[in-house]
Scaffold this motif. Structure first.
Motif, PDB file in Angstrom:
ATOM      1  N   PRO A  55      33.050 -16.450 -15.919  1.00 12.07           N
ATOM      2  CA  PRO A  55      32.618 -16.820 -16.469  1.00 12.07           C
ATOM      3  C   PRO A  55      31.208 -15.679 -17.960  1.00 12.07           C
ATOM      4  CG  PRO A  55      31.884 -17.788 -14.027  1.00 12.07           C
ATOM      5  CD  PRO A  55      33.058 -17.362 -14.502  1.00 12.07           C
ATOM      6  N   ARG A  56      30.773 -15.920 -16.442  1.00 11.56           N
ATOM      7  CA  ARG A  56      29.461 -14.388 -17.147  1.00 11.56           C
ATOM      8  C   ARG A  56      29.277 -13.751 -18.160  1.00 11.56           C
ATOM      9  NH1 ARG A  56      27.126 -12.902 -11.051  1.00 11.56           N
ATOM     10  NH2 ARG A  56      29.744 -11.978 -10.564  1.00 11.56           N
ATOM     11  N   ALA A  57      30.722 -13.331 -18.142  1.00 10.48           N
ATOM     12  CA  ALA A  57      31.419 -12.199 -18.909  1.00 10.48           C
ATOM     13  C   ALA A  57      30.366 -13.038 -20.837  1.00 10.48           C
ATOM     14  CB  ALA A  57      32.428 -11.720 -19.169  1.00 10.48           C
ATOM     15  N   GLU A  58      30.065 -14.130 -20.974  1.00 15.61           N
ATOM     16  CA  GLU A  58      29.953 -14.441 -22.826  1.00 15.61           C
ATOM     17  C   GLU A  58      28.321 -13.778 -22.472  1.00 15.61           C
ATOM     18  OE1 GLU A  58      31.715 -15.168 -25.473  1.00 15.61           O
ATOM     19  OE2 GLU A  58      33.386 -14.871 -23.588  1.00 15.61           O
ATOM     20  N   ALA A  59      28.131 -13.911 -21.124  1.00 14.03           N
ATOM     21  CA  ALA A  59      26.180 -14.184 -21.232  1.00 14.03           C
ATOM     22  C   ALA A  59      25.974 -12.649 -21.680  1.00 14.03           C
ATOM     23  CB  ALA A  59      25.640 -14.493 -19.990  1.00 14.03           C
ATOM     24  N   VAL A  60      26.488 -11.406 -20.448  1.00 16.82           N
ATOM     25  CA  VAL A  60      26.521 -10.220 -20.806  1.00 16.82           C
ATOM     26  C   VAL A  60      26.635  -9.377 -21.938  1.00 16.82           C
ATOM     27  CG1 VAL A  60      27.774  -8.241 -19.986  1.00 16.82           C
ATOM     28  CG2 VAL A  60      26.696  -9.953 -18.101  1.00 16.82           C
ATOM     29  N   LEU A  61      28.370 -10.238 -22.489  1.00 14.81           N
ATOM     30  CA  LEU A  61      28.505  -9.775 -23.850  1.00 14.81           C
ATOM     31  C   LEU A  61      27.210 -10.402 -24.838  1.00 14.81           C
ATOM     32  CD1 LEU A  61      30.521  -8.571 -26.047  1.00 14.81           C
ATOM     33  CD2 LEU A  61      31.584 -10.626 -26.263  1.00 14.81           C
ATOM     34  N   GLU A  62      26.377 -11.205 -24.520  1.00  9.70           N
ATOM     35  CA  GLU A  62      25.401 -11.704 -26.051  1.00  9.70           C
ATOM     36  C   GLU A  62      24.173 -11.024 -25.555  1.00  9.70           C
ATOM     37  OE1 GLU A  62      23.434 -13.747 -28.914  1.00  9.70           O
ATOM     38  OE2 GLU A  62      25.956 -13.814 -28.487  1.00  9.70           O
ATOM     39  N   LEU A  63      24.044 -10.492 -24.643  1.00  9.45           N
ATOM     40  CA  LEU A  63      23.574  -9.829 -23.801  1.00  9.45           C
ATOM     41  C   LEU A  63      22.754  -8.042 -24.499  1.00  9.45           C
ATOM     42  CD1 LEU A  63      22.048  -9.937 -20.907  1.00  9.45           C
ATOM     43  CD2 LEU A  63      20.599 -10.888 -22.367  1.00  9.45           C
ATOM     44  N   ALA A  64      24.155  -8.469 -25.298  1.00 12.91           N
ATOM     45  CA  ALA A  64      24.686  -6.695 -25.572  1.00 12.91           C
ATOM     46  C   ALA A  64      24.390  -6.405 -27.274  1.00 12.91           C
ATOM     47  CB  ALA A  64      26.314  -6.363 -25.095  1.00 12.91           C
ATOM     48  N   HIS A  65      25.215  -7.906 -27.671  1.00 13.22           N
ATOM     49  CA  HIS A  65      25.449  -7.898 -28.723  1.00 13.22           C
ATOM     50  C   HIS A  65      23.368  -7.941 -29.197  1.00 13.22           C
ATOM     51  CE1 HIS A  65      28.966 -10.513 -29.401  1.00 13.22           C
ATOM     52  NE2 HIS A  65      28.816  -9.249 -29.941  1.00 13.22           N
ATOM     53  N   ASN A  66      22.944  -8.362 -28.830  1.00  9.22           N
ATOM     54  CA  ASN A  66      21.844  -8.660 -29.460  1.00  9.22           C
ATOM     55  C   ASN A  66      20.873  -6.764 -28.669  1.00  9.22           C
ATOM     56  OD1 ASN A  66      21.462 -11.072 -29.616  1.00  9.22           O
ATOM     57  ND2 ASN A  66      20.715 -11.292 -27.010  1.00  9.22           N
ATOM     58  N   VAL A  67      21.355  -6.411 -28.682  1.00 13.55           N
ATOM     59  CA  VAL A  67      20.535  -4.766 -28.300  1.00 13.55           C
ATOM     60  C   VAL A  67      21.425  -4.349 -29.263  1.00 13.55           C
ATOM     61  CG1 VAL A  67      20.723  -3.077 -27.288  1.00 13.55           C
ATOM     62  CG2 VAL A  67      20.130  -5.239 -26.202  1.00 13.55           C
ATOM     63  N   VAL A  68      22.825  -4.205 -29.387  1.00 13.89           N
ATOM     64  CA  VAL A  68      22.704  -3.264 -30.794  1.00 13.89           C
ATOM     65  C   VAL A  68      22.285  -3.958 -31.993  1.00 13.89           C
ATOM     66  CG1 VAL A  68      25.275  -3.215 -31.697  1.00 13.89           C
ATOM     67  CG2 VAL A  68      25.638  -3.060 -29.715  1.00 13.89           C
ATOM     68  N   ARG A  69      22.348  -5.035 -32.445  1.00 16.53           N
ATOM     69  CA  ARG A  69      21.628  -5.786 -33.273  1.00 16.53           C
ATOM     70  C   ARG A  69      20.058  -5.463 -33.607  1.00 16.53           C
ATOM     71  NH1 ARG A  69      24.808 -10.501 -32.369  1.00 16.53           N
ATOM     72  NH2 ARG A  69      23.225 -11.626 -31.636  1.00 16.53           N
ATOM     73  N   GLU A  70      19.922  -5.488 -32.738  1.00 13.54           N
ATOM     74  CA  GLU A  70      18.270  -4.505 -32.283  1.00 13.54           C
ATOM     75  C   GLU A  70      17.921  -3.677 -33.163  1.00 13.54           C
ATOM     76  OE1 GLU A  70      15.490  -4.684 -28.860  1.00 13.54           O
ATOM     77  OE2 GLU A  70      15.229  -6.455 -29.653  1.00 13.54           O
ATOM     78  N   ARG A  71      18.870  -3.238 -32.371  1.00 17.52           N
ATOM     79  CA  ARG A  71      18.611  -1.036 -32.922  1.00 17.52           C
ATOM     80  C   ARG A  71      19.021  -0.645 -33.824  1.00 17.52           C
ATOM     81  NH1 ARG A  71      19.275   1.997 -26.741  1.00 17.52           N
ATOM     82  NH2 ARG A  71      18.346   0.655 -25.896  1.00 17.52           N
ATOM     83  N   ALA A  72      19.986  -1.606 -34.540  1.00 15.77           N
ATOM     84  CA  ALA A  72      20.638  -1.538 -35.517  1.00 15.77           C
ATOM     85  C   ALA A  72      19.455  -1.640 -37.453  1.00 15.77           C
ATOM     86  CB  ALA A  72      22.035  -1.985 -35.940  1.00 15.77           C
TER      87      ALA A  72
END
Length: 679
Positions: free
Chosen positions: A637-654
């Motif tokens: 179940p931790r997959a969604e939390a890690v994916l959300e962190l990854a989403h944030n990094v991509v959006r922030e850098r973009a």
């Protein structure tokens, strides 16, 4: 100018004839005007015509302009006192405008120098220096050899060498202070005279004088970014003391080894430098010179603590501490400098050991000591050390603050090489936090500055890091272009470390373009070349792992990632350890071993969910994606939390990319696209 006047058409005719004989040359006319102190216009005209006839030789005819100048010089020479003739001849050993004190010391007569000024044979420039026109200097040099006893030339060269080497040695501390630029410019303006003085002293066995000047000469080459020139000078000088058989030559050899090792470290890897310092340390011990030994240990500790030899760095600094605690007899200012350098190195060791608070405390202590010594260059170095600690812990605001402090000092002192270094560090910080456009602005500033001052090393580094920056942004075509430019520059510069980095980068570019056999070849070449560069060797193994995994050679890939991880654990690069761990996780995923993949991914997942950063990783988003894949494969179940962190990094850098084309390229990079379309 001379204050002499003439009347009537006869005077005007004499002036016209004299100017015609001199072909209108300003120097000749000035010398002729000055000669009117001792003769009238008709006498000057007649003397010049006689001299020109004497100089005329139809079989070996010199240029008419030179005959005219020689004629007026010969005429003026006859009017000089014996003391002034000797003074002019002795002054010919000076190659460039020199300080007044140097001219006075060489000729030994203030009165004679005044006469040379009056007759325009020597000139006092606006900056106070004394200058002989090159034609005058050459003419006077010929008189020195032909008209005087050889001992006069020996005395002139001896005084010249003595004055310029003492001047250089005395400028050492001033070069580190607030007036560094002014001091360096004066010394560099006299570089030919310093070089001539240096070699005269070496060939005549003036060992003590050369030895005293070595630290300042090294500093001049270092602060001016003239590493190659310095290496060549010291290497040639070591040949004079290759078999030292007396204390003076032994001292000189140790100082030359220390200086050459320092400059060598800035040009290539540390292996050659370490060999020099390993010779210097025992020689300094044999001489029982604690200050010299402390300096040799300090340089060796610098190499070991900030480079690739961290394991032995602590032992070297422990030895240095014992020497410093023996109350070395040296000026207090020099002791502060030595202590400041020691604590800065201790800061590096603590940083490598992961003890960040101690690293900060030691760097602050080093800065305070540098401030007490008024050593501005060292103060800036301490700011760089503080920046490194804060960068490591992900505090880029404080890291950038200290780098800007260092940059300000280097700008004030006009230390171009150091400015390019700090701009490069600022850019790397920006890259680490994903602000690619800001990073590239810093790199381009570095590049412009490097080109302005002809610093090929800095230009090379800028292109290397621009290639890395564009690669991380997903702009692989631009990345390859800059890396290829870097390779071309590297062929000119000949720096082993830079060449290794370029090979590693070419491997990564080839991997991103799905040319995995080529990527493997580059990675293996980088690994082989990095035998004494563990941090780069780890990159070589990591990139071998990427290529081998893509080629389906899983066992070899696993071994390569393990080797990279082991090295990174040894040199304490925790974020890069996680990057190698991600590679091992991908191997398990490719084998469809979900349980092993989860076991391997767990340190990464725990680090990310605890708020840990991945600053400094080569492929940050790939690590996120690998951790997410391992969790999904195990229905964790931790997959969604890690994916959300990854989403944030991509959006922030973009969002930091103001250029729409760059943003599109970034979002379409493989792992960024996968992250944004997952879930």
């Amino acid at each position: 100018r001379s204050g002499v006047t003439g009347e009537g058409q006869l005077a005007l005719a004499d002036i016209e004839h004299i100017c015609a004989d001199l072909d209108g040359m300003p120097l000749g006319i000035e010398l002729a005007a000055a000669a009117l102190h001792t003769m009238n216009l008709p006498e000057l005209r007649q003397t010049m015509q006689q001299r020109i006839k004497m100089l005329h030789n139809p079989l070996a005819d010199a240029a008419a302009r030179h005959r005219s100048l020689s004629a007026i010089l010969a005429s003026t020479w006859q009017t000089l006192t014996a003391t002034s003739r000797q003074a002019l001849a002795m002054l010919s050993v000076v190659h460039a405008p020199c300080p007044l004190a140097a001219a006075q010391a060489i000729i030994g007569s203030e009165e004679a120098l005044v006469e040379l000024f009056d007759l325009a044979l020597a000139r006092r420039l606006d900056d106070g220096t004394v200058w002989l026109h090159e034609h005058v200097r050459q003419w006077a040099g010929e008189r020195l050899l032909s008209n005087f006893d050889p001992t006069i030339a020996d005395i002139a060269h001896h005084r010249h060498a003595e004055w310029f080497l003492d001047w250089l040695a005395g400028a050492y501390h001033a070069m580190q202070g607030a007036d560094s630029f002014v001091i360096r410019e004066r010394l560099l303006a006299s570089s030919k005279d310093i070089e001539a003085a240096w070699y005269w002293a070496l060939t005549h066995g003036a060992w003590d004088r050369v030895s005293a000047a070595v630290p300042a000469y090294e500093a001049l080459f270092y602060l001016s970014g003239r590493f190659f020139d310095g290496l060549e000078r010291f290497q040639q000088s070591l040949a004079y003391v290759s078999q030292p058989d007396q204390p003076e030559t032994k001292w000189l050899r140790v100082r030359l080894l220390i200086g050459q090792a320092t400059l060598q470290r800035l040009r290539t890897s540390g292996q050659a430098s370490e060999a020099m310092l390993q010779e210097a340390v025992p020689r300094a011990e044999q001489l029982a010179d604690r200050q010299l030994l402390a300096n040799a240990l300090l340089r060796l500790g610098t190499l070991q603590s900030t480079g690739r030899y961290n394991a032995s760095g602590r032992a070297t600094l422990d030895r240095l501490r014992k020497v410093l605690d023996q109350q070395i007899t040296m000026p207090l200012n020099e002791l502060y400098v030595m202590e400041s350098a020691y604590w800065r190195l201790m800061s590096w060791l603590e940083l490598h050991a992961g003890r960040n608070e101690m690293a900060i405390a030691y760097a602050q202590q080093a800065r305070e000591l540098a401030e007490q010594a008024h050593q501005y260059v060292m103060i800036a170095h301490c700011y760089e050390s503080l920046s490194a600690v804060f960068s490591t812990i992900g505090n880029f605001a404080d890291s950038e603050h200290y780098l800007q402090q260092a940059l300000t000092i280097y700008q004030q002192l006009r230390l171009t090489y150091h400015q390019t270094n700090v701009l490069d560090l600022l850019a790397q910080n920006a890259d680490a936090r994903g602000d690619y456009e800001q990073a590239q602005r810093y790199y381009w500033q570095e590049l412009v500055l490097a080109r302005e001052c002809g610093n090929l090393d800095a230009e090379l580094v800028a292109h290397i890091n621009l290639g890395i920056s564009y690669d991380q942004m997903g702009h692989y075509e631009q990345a390859l272009t800059h890396t290829q430019i870097a390779m071309a520059l590297c062929d000119k510069v000949g720096n082993t470390k830079h060449h290794t980095v370029i090979l590693a980068n070419l491997s990564l570019h080839a991997h991103h373009n799905h040319r995995h056999e080529l990527a493997l070849a580059y990675a293996r070449s980088a690994t082989e070349q990095a035998v004494h560069l563990p941090d780069l060797r780890a990159y070589g193994y990591d990139f071998q792992g990427h290529a081998l995994l893509a080629l389906g050679r899983l066992d070899e890939a696993e071994q390569a990632y393990h080797q990279a991880k082991t090295i990174r654990q040894q040199i304490n690069y925790p974020v890069l350890v996680l990057e190698s761990q991600a590679g091992l996780t991908r191997v398990a995923l490719t084998r469809n071993d979900a349980a092993e993949a989860l076991r391997r991914a767990t340190p990464i997942v725990e680090h990310l969910l605890a708020g840990g950063h991945l600053y400094g990783a080569e492929e940050t988003l790939r690590i996120y994606w690998t951790a997410y894949q391992a969790l999904v494969a195990n229905h964790d179940p931790r997959a969604e939390a890690v994916l959300e962190l990854a989403h944030n990094v991509v959006r922030e850098r973009a969002n930091r990319l103001s250029d729409q084309t760059n943003r599109t390229i970034f979002l379409n990079a493989e792992f960024n696209r996968l992250i944004m379309t997952a879930g």
